[in-house]
Design an enzyme around this catalytic site. Structure first.
Site, PDB file in Angstrom:
ATOM      1  N   ASP A   1       1.139  -3.031  -0.605  1.00  0.00           N
ATOM      2  CA  ASP A   1       0.159  -2.184   0.564  1.00  0.00           C
ATOM      3  C   ASP A   1       0.822  -1.290   1.132  1.00  0.00           C
ATOM      4  O   ASP A   1       0.074  -0.655   1.973  1.00  0.00           O
ATOM      5  CB  ASP A   1      -0.801  -3.447   0.893  1.00  0.00           C
TER       6      ASP A   1
ATOM      7  N   ASP B   1       5.019  -7.898   0.236  1.00  0.00           N
ATOM      8  CA  ASP B   1       4.347  -7.677   1.525  1.00  0.00           C
ATOM      9  C   ASP B   1       5.451  -7.985   2.565  1.00  0.00           C
ATOM     10  O   ASP B   1       6.430  -8.786   2.512  1.00  0.00           O
ATOM     11  CB  ASP B   1       3.233  -8.431   1.525  1.00  0.00           C
ATOM     12  N   GLY B   2       5.226  -7.189   3.720  1.00  0.00           N
ATOM     13  CA  GLY B   2       6.052  -7.711   4.633  1.00  0.00           C
ATOM     14  C   GLY B   2       5.315  -7.415   6.013  1.00  0.00           C
ATOM     15  O   GLY B   2       3.968  -6.972   5.818  1.00  0.00           O
TER      16      GLY B   2
ATOM     17  N   ASP C   1       1.403 -11.899   1.568  1.00  0.00           N
ATOM     18  CA  ASP C   1       1.270 -11.799   2.762  1.00  0.00           C
ATOM     19  C   ASP C   1       1.485 -13.208   3.438  1.00  0.00           C
ATOM     20  O   ASP C   1       1.935 -13.243   4.451  1.00  0.00           O
ATOM     21  CB  ASP C   1      -0.153 -11.184   3.412  1.00  0.00           C
TER      22      ASP C   1
ATOM     23  N   GLU D   1       8.411  -4.434   5.105  1.00  0.00           N
ATOM     24  CA  GLU D   1       7.703  -3.905   3.592  1.00  0.00           C
ATOM     25  C   GLU D   1       8.869  -3.404   2.608  1.00  0.00           C
ATOM     26  O   GLU D   1       8.844  -3.578   1.487  1.00  0.00           O
ATOM     27  CB  GLU D   1       6.808  -2.570   3.923  1.00  0.00           C
TER      28      GLU D   1
ATOM     29  N   HIS E   1      -5.468  -6.997   2.500  1.00  0.00           N
ATOM     30  CA  HIS E   1      -6.532  -8.002   2.822  1.00  0.00           C
ATOM     31  C   HIS E   1      -7.693  -7.551   2.462  1.00  0.00           C
ATOM     32  O   HIS E   1      -8.569  -7.523   3.207  1.00  0.00           O
ATOM     33  CB  HIS E   1      -6.219  -7.939   4.586  1.00  0.00           C
TER      34      HIS E   1
END
Length: 287
Positions: A211, A146-147, A275, A187, A265
């Site tokens: 994501d 994740d970024g 995250d 990302e 999320h």
């Protein structure tokens, strides 16, 4: 080599493994979401090996393989919910937070950064495991990336990348993104970092959860066209994230990567942990 990792692939692999071993509890599928190895097993003994004395193990028995894989992916189907009374472990329902979804349109995503992600606190406990433990889906090692970027698109933007291999894993990392501070770059480079780590560990087959549909579409589809067009879009514009995708494309060479999209999320533990690591990384200095 890159390709999307579909449910059909996993079903096919599970069928092959089952036919090879020549055994199984007829009509029963044991799904392990959290254990020594994740996946779908056809006998209770196989399942028990993965979950016995494993901290906070999560596993269930299903009548169909589709429902079992849905549980492994942490998605809930109406059919699966009917069998909860006979499951080995009851799962709590997690309410999903709303978030700003990234567009899958090529031209829009190349030239506009999405809004910063909403933050949802993860309340799940994270058990520790042995340092050399990886989660598997068939022969593929599973990793979440994740970024994030606070003040995305602004002068004081701070971006970080997170890579999550499992509870307490030594390869878990949250670091500041070097260079231009944007969400999309974060990302992409989170995926780059995971692949770099995989190569260091001599991992050739990787299931990479992210994501970011922008990252997935870019590496599995758009890069081919960009190369043919001299790294320009179909409208003749320069690809803003050219250097980032060049690096990612180079890293994927010699790797068998299954790119998996996961809603951000929404209570998925791996994504929430990635995250969290990314947000920790964004707080660090660029040095």
């Amino acid at each position: 080599m890159t390709r999307l990792f579909s449910l059909a692939h996993r079903v096919a692999w599970a069928t092959v493994r089952y036919s090879r071993c020549g055994c199984g509890d007829f009509g029963m599928f044991y799904a392990v979401r959290r254990g020594r190895k994740t996946g779908v097993f056809h006998t209770w003994n196989e399942c028990r090996t993965q979950v016995d004395r494993f901290p906070a193990a999560r596993f269930k028995k299903f009548a169909t393989e589709d429902e079992a894989w849905a549980f492994v992916r942490n998605s809930v189907s109406p059919a699966a919910s009917k069998g909860q009374k006979n499951e080995h472990l009851q799962e709590s329902h997690v309410k999903a937070n709303k978030r700003v979804w990234e567009s899958v349109d090529e031209e829009e995503d190349e030239n506009a950064e999405p809004s910063a992600k909403h933050v949802k606190q993860n309340t799940d406990s994270v058990p520790s495991v042995s340092k050399d433990t990886f989660s598997y889906m068939g022969e593929f090692v599973v990793v979440y990336t994740d970024g994030c970027c606070s003040s995305n698109g602004r002068r004081r933007a701070r971006a970080g990348i997170g890579v999550y291999w499992g509870p307490g894993h030594p390869l878990n990392v949250g670091i500041r993104l070097p260079g231009r501070q944007t969400n999309q770059r974060a990302e992409i480079h989170a995926a780059c970092k995971a692949i770099e780590q995989a190569k260091t560990e001599n991992i050739k087959k990787l299931v990479l959860y992210t994501d970011s549909m922008f990252t997935i579409n870019g590496i599995t589809n758009w890069v081919k066209g960009w190369k043919k067009n001299g790294w320009r879009t179909s409208t003749g514009k320069e690809v803003i994230n050219k250097e980032d995708f060049v690096e990612l494309d180079k890293l994927t060479q010699g790797m068998d990567i299954q790119w998996m999209h996961i809603p951000g999320h929404s209570g998925f533990v791996g994504n929430e942990e990635a995250d969290r690591l990314a947000r920790e990384g964004a707080k660090k200095s660029e040095d």
